[in-house]
Design a protein around this motif. Structure first.
Motif, PDB file in Angstrom:
ATOM      1  N   THR A   1      -4.463   3.481  -9.846  1.00  0.00           N
ATOM      2  CA  THR A   1      -5.287   4.931 -10.506  1.00  0.00           C
ATOM      3  C   THR A   1      -3.846   6.031 -10.827  1.00  0.00           C
ATOM      4  N   ARG A   2      -2.870   5.666 -10.461  1.00  0.00           N
ATOM      5  CA  ARG A   2      -1.549   6.220 -10.903  1.00  0.00           C
ATOM      6  C   ARG A   2      -0.578   5.419 -11.450  1.00  0.00           C
TER       7      ARG A   2
ATOM      8  N   VAL B   1       5.378  12.560  -3.206  1.00  0.00           N
ATOM      9  CA  VAL B   1       4.642  12.876  -4.514  1.00  0.00           C
ATOM     10  C   VAL B   1       3.963  14.330  -4.707  1.00  0.00           C
TER      11      VAL B   1
ATOM     12  N   VAL C   1     -10.225  11.553 -10.027  1.00  0.00           N
ATOM     13  CA  VAL C   1     -10.548  13.320  -9.844  1.00  0.00           C
ATOM     14  C   VAL C   1      -9.051  14.146 -10.175  1.00  0.00           C
ATOM     15  N   LEU C   2      -7.964  13.551  -9.822  1.00  0.00           N
ATOM     16  CA  LEU C   2      -6.811  14.308 -10.171  1.00  0.00           C
ATOM     17  C   LEU C   2      -6.155  13.833 -11.363  1.00  0.00           C
TER      18      LEU C   2
ATOM     19  N   GLN D   1      -2.263   9.321 -14.847  1.00  0.00           N
ATOM     20  CA  GLN D   1      -3.166   9.230 -13.406  1.00  0.00           C
ATOM     21  C   GLN D   1      -4.549   9.554 -13.686  1.00  0.00           C
TER      22      GLN D   1
ATOM     23  N   THR E   1       2.753  18.693  -1.641  1.00  0.00           N
ATOM     24  CA  THR E   1       1.545  18.104  -0.900  1.00  0.00           C
ATOM     25  C   THR E   1       2.070  16.983  -0.025  1.00  0.00           C
ATOM     26  N   VAL E   2       1.358  16.799   0.993  1.00  0.00           N
ATOM     27  CA  VAL E   2       1.950  15.713   2.050  1.00  0.00           C
ATOM     28  C   VAL E   2       1.956  14.260   1.414  1.00  0.00           C
ATOM     29  N   SER E   3       2.884  13.395   1.780  1.00  0.00           N
ATOM     30  CA  SER E   3       2.668  12.054   1.124  1.00  0.00           C
ATOM     31  C   SER E   3       2.762  11.394   2.340  1.00  0.00           C
ATOM     32  N   ILE E   4       1.795  10.002   2.369  1.00  0.00           N
ATOM     33  CA  ILE E   4       1.968   9.330   3.362  1.00  0.00           C
ATOM     34  C   ILE E   4       2.890   8.130   3.076  1.00  0.00           C
TER      35      ILE E   4
ATOM     36  N   PHE F   1       0.794  -1.236  -0.047  1.00  0.00           N
ATOM     37  CA  PHE F   1      -0.068   0.151  -0.147  1.00  0.00           C
ATOM     38  C   PHE F   1       1.143   1.239   0.196  1.00  0.00           C
ATOM     39  N   PRO F   2       0.683   2.197  -0.785  1.00  0.00           N
ATOM     40  CA  PRO F   2      -0.156   2.047  -2.015  1.00  0.00           C
ATOM     41  C   PRO F   2       0.296   1.476  -3.265  1.00  0.00           C
ATOM     42  N   TRP F   3       1.535   1.122  -3.100  1.00  0.00           N
ATOM     43  CA  TRP F   3       2.354   0.935  -4.535  1.00  0.00           C
ATOM     44  C   TRP F   3       2.350  -0.540  -4.827  1.00  0.00           C
TER      45      TRP F   3
ATOM     46  N   ALA G   1       0.196   3.271  -8.245  1.00  0.00           N
ATOM     47  CA  ALA G   1      -0.259   3.557  -6.736  1.00  0.00           C
ATOM     48  C   ALA G   1      -1.905   3.564  -6.914  1.00  0.00           C
ATOM     49  N   LEU G   2      -2.449   2.501  -6.230  1.00  0.00           N
ATOM     50  CA  LEU G   2      -3.889   2.238  -6.258  1.00  0.00           C
ATOM     51  C   LEU G   2      -4.600   1.937  -7.352  1.00  0.00           C
TER      52      LEU G   2
END
Lengths: 205, 337
Positions: free
Chosen positions: A69-70, A185, A102-103, A99, A189-192, A42-44, A66-67
């Motif tokens: 989606t990307r 990423v 929504v984004l 990607q 923007t913050v990345s978890i 998760f998420p890769w 990633a998920l």
């Protein structure tokens, strides 16, 4: 063969540069050898394949997602700079970002990364870091009474790639790794952080 | 009675209310006037992208689940409890071309989740006002009759109508008839699809309406802050109106967030200017949450820090955090823990 003898043979194999765990996680395949790796977490998700050429050069292809989606497919080349007790490898890749959702975004990308680690018996701690740049473009269509107005905007996404983990040479020609994925990423923007479990195989001609 | 059932009943009946916020060693109760419930599907795609872009990676890739949890009443209550906030106001909005729609029915349903802690602000669509205005006003009138609906929410920039357009003053008269203060977004908005010209954002364009409707209370939300350029904006205009009109109130939500004001300078300057103008008793606290997990609590702390840097006394902070809400809305003030 006794368990001790088996462990020793794997340990010896793990410390050879040709072991696929070292080739994938620390970088650089032996001349004429192919190596591959897959990982899931998760998420890769990722998959990678490479082959060794003379002079320490290693062409490679990889895809990361990633998920689902990307998507980041890339191709490039690695070069072993240091290969003694420690191995240090540099890699340069070019690829594309897809990607969805929504984004949604897409565009060509380029990445430089460095990998380092060493084999300690069957264990292979590793770390990697890099910088990835993606050129984005956005198409905006505005419906007006006079007709559609289309405009294009260029953008840029900067990602600092990175991670660390521990590989384990589980057999003469395969291994596993447990890793922490630490990409940043789309700075700022913050990345978890993510985690993954990987498998490496190959080492043959 | 079986011990386990008795324990559960005792626990539910004796549940501790949220603890409040600590300001200069004193715990103060808090009401957060400004919260947004919603339905992710009712948010325009461009605004979904704007919001998802603020989520930490990878949550922005598939934001719907996280957003729904944050926007639901239960999620908002959880955020309030985690922040030590006792009660919160939920805003309806009808802005289909910018921030989307959160209907009066959605707000009422959310308020009913916990009417002791939640209250609502009704709104109305303002599009095609000349033809649809009367029906919209009737619907607003009915919504304001509902228990728990205490005010009216308008956002000229998002709803794209001018602040000085007299055709809409019937909204203010209706609000006065219900003793319902009117919250208005002031200042340029960063959301896609908003009107950013001065007649839609500059509170000076509200003066005629304020003067003509002395029985209507006008809450100037965001203090005219310029979210696009991240600067103080029309703060002085808001202070000037509050100084000259007793029916004008001030609300400092969102302008002090981490993304809009990383160093806290704008919020501190705003709170200091209000105190210097002698208008602390006109300030009603709001956050503009929930936005993302933890935002509500973080904004409260940032506001406490701004008041501390601006040398607010404990009593002044108490007034901001709950006292003004109680005075303005005729509610019982919360007791200090």
């Amino acid at each position: 063969m006794s368990l001790l003898a088996l462990w020793m043979s794997v340990a010896v194999a793990a410390e050879r540069p040709a072991h696929p765990t070292a080739a994938n996680l620390l970088g650089g395949s032996e001349v004429g050898h192919w190596d591959a790796a897959v990982s899931a977490g998760f998420p890769w998700l990722s998959a990678r394949a490479q082959v060794g050429l003379p002079g320490g050069w290693t062409p490679l292809v990889e895809v990361q997602s990633a998920l689902a989606t990307r998507w980041q497919p890339s191709a490039g080349v690695g070069l072993r700079w240091v290969d003694r007790r420690w191995r240090v490898t540099g890699e340069a890749l070019a690829g594309w970002l897809f990607q969805t959702g929504v984004l949604a975004r897409k565009g060509p990308s380029a990445e430089l990364r460095i990998k380092a680690g060493r084999a300690v018996g069957v264990l292979q701690p590793y770390a990697h870091a890099g910088t990835r740049h993606t050129l984005l473009w956005t198409k905006t269509t505005v419906d007006t009474v006079a007709g559609d107005e289309v405009s294009w905007q260029a953008g840029h996404e900067w990602t600092l790639t990175g991670g660390l983990g521990l590989g384990i040479a589980a057999g003469p020609s395969w291994g596993l790794d447990l890793g922490l994925d630490l990409p940043w990423v789309g700075v700022p923007t913050v990345s978890i952080p993510g985690v993954h479990l990987g498998a490496q195989f190959g080492g043959g001609r | 009675m079986r011990p386990s059932i008795l324990a559960a009943l005792l626990a539910s009946g004796c549940a501790e209310p949220p603890r409040g916020a600590t300001y200069r060693g004193v715990t103060l109760p808090v009401t957060d006037l400004h919260l947004h419930p919603g339905d992710w599907k009712s948010v325009p795609a461009s605004t979904q992208a704007f919001l998802a872009g603020r989520f930490p990676f990878p949550f922005g890739l598939q934001p719907e689940g996280l957003a729904e949890g944050v926007l639901a009443a239960e999620g908002i209550l959880s955020e309030l409890t985690d922040a030590g906030i006792r009660r919160g106001g939920l805003f309806a909005i009808y802005a289909p071309r910018s921030v989307g729609v959160a209907s009066n029915a959605l707000v009422l349903e959310a308020v009913e989740t916990d009417p002791e802690r939640l209250f609502g602000f009704a709104s109305l669509p303002v599009d095609a006002w000349d033809t649809d205005g009367p029906a919209a006003l009737e619907a607003l009138d009915r919504a304001l009759d509902a228990p728990g609906m205490v005010g009216v929410k308008l956002a000229h920039a998002h709803q794209r109508f001018r602040m000085d357009d007299e055709r809409y003053w019937s909204i203010y008269a209706l609000a006065a008839a219900h003793d319902a203060p009117v919250y208005l977004h002031t200042g340029p908005s960063p959301f896609p699809g908003t009107s950013q010209e001065a007649p839609y954002t500059d509170p000076a364009y509200l003066e005629a309406a304020i003067a003509a409707n002395p029985d209507t209370d006008f809450i100037l939300g965001h203090l005219g802050h310029d979210f696009i350029n991240q600067r103080v904006g029309d703060l002085q205009g808001c202070i000037d109106l509050a100084s000259r009109y007793e029916n004008v109130w001030l609300e400092p939500s969102a302008l002090g967030s981490r993304s809009s004001d990383p160093e806290g300078e704008n919020l501190t300057a705003s709170m200091r200017a209000i105190r210097d103008a002698g208008l602390v008793d006109r300030v009603v606290y709001g956050s503009d949450g929930p936005q993302s997990p933890g935002f509500v609590g973080d904004y409260l702390q940032r506001t406490l820090d701004a008041m501390d840097r601006s040398d607010y006394t404990v009593d002044e902070a108490a007034r901001v955090l709950d006292g003004t809400y109680a005075a303005l809305f005729g509610a019982a003030p919360l007791e200090r823990p």
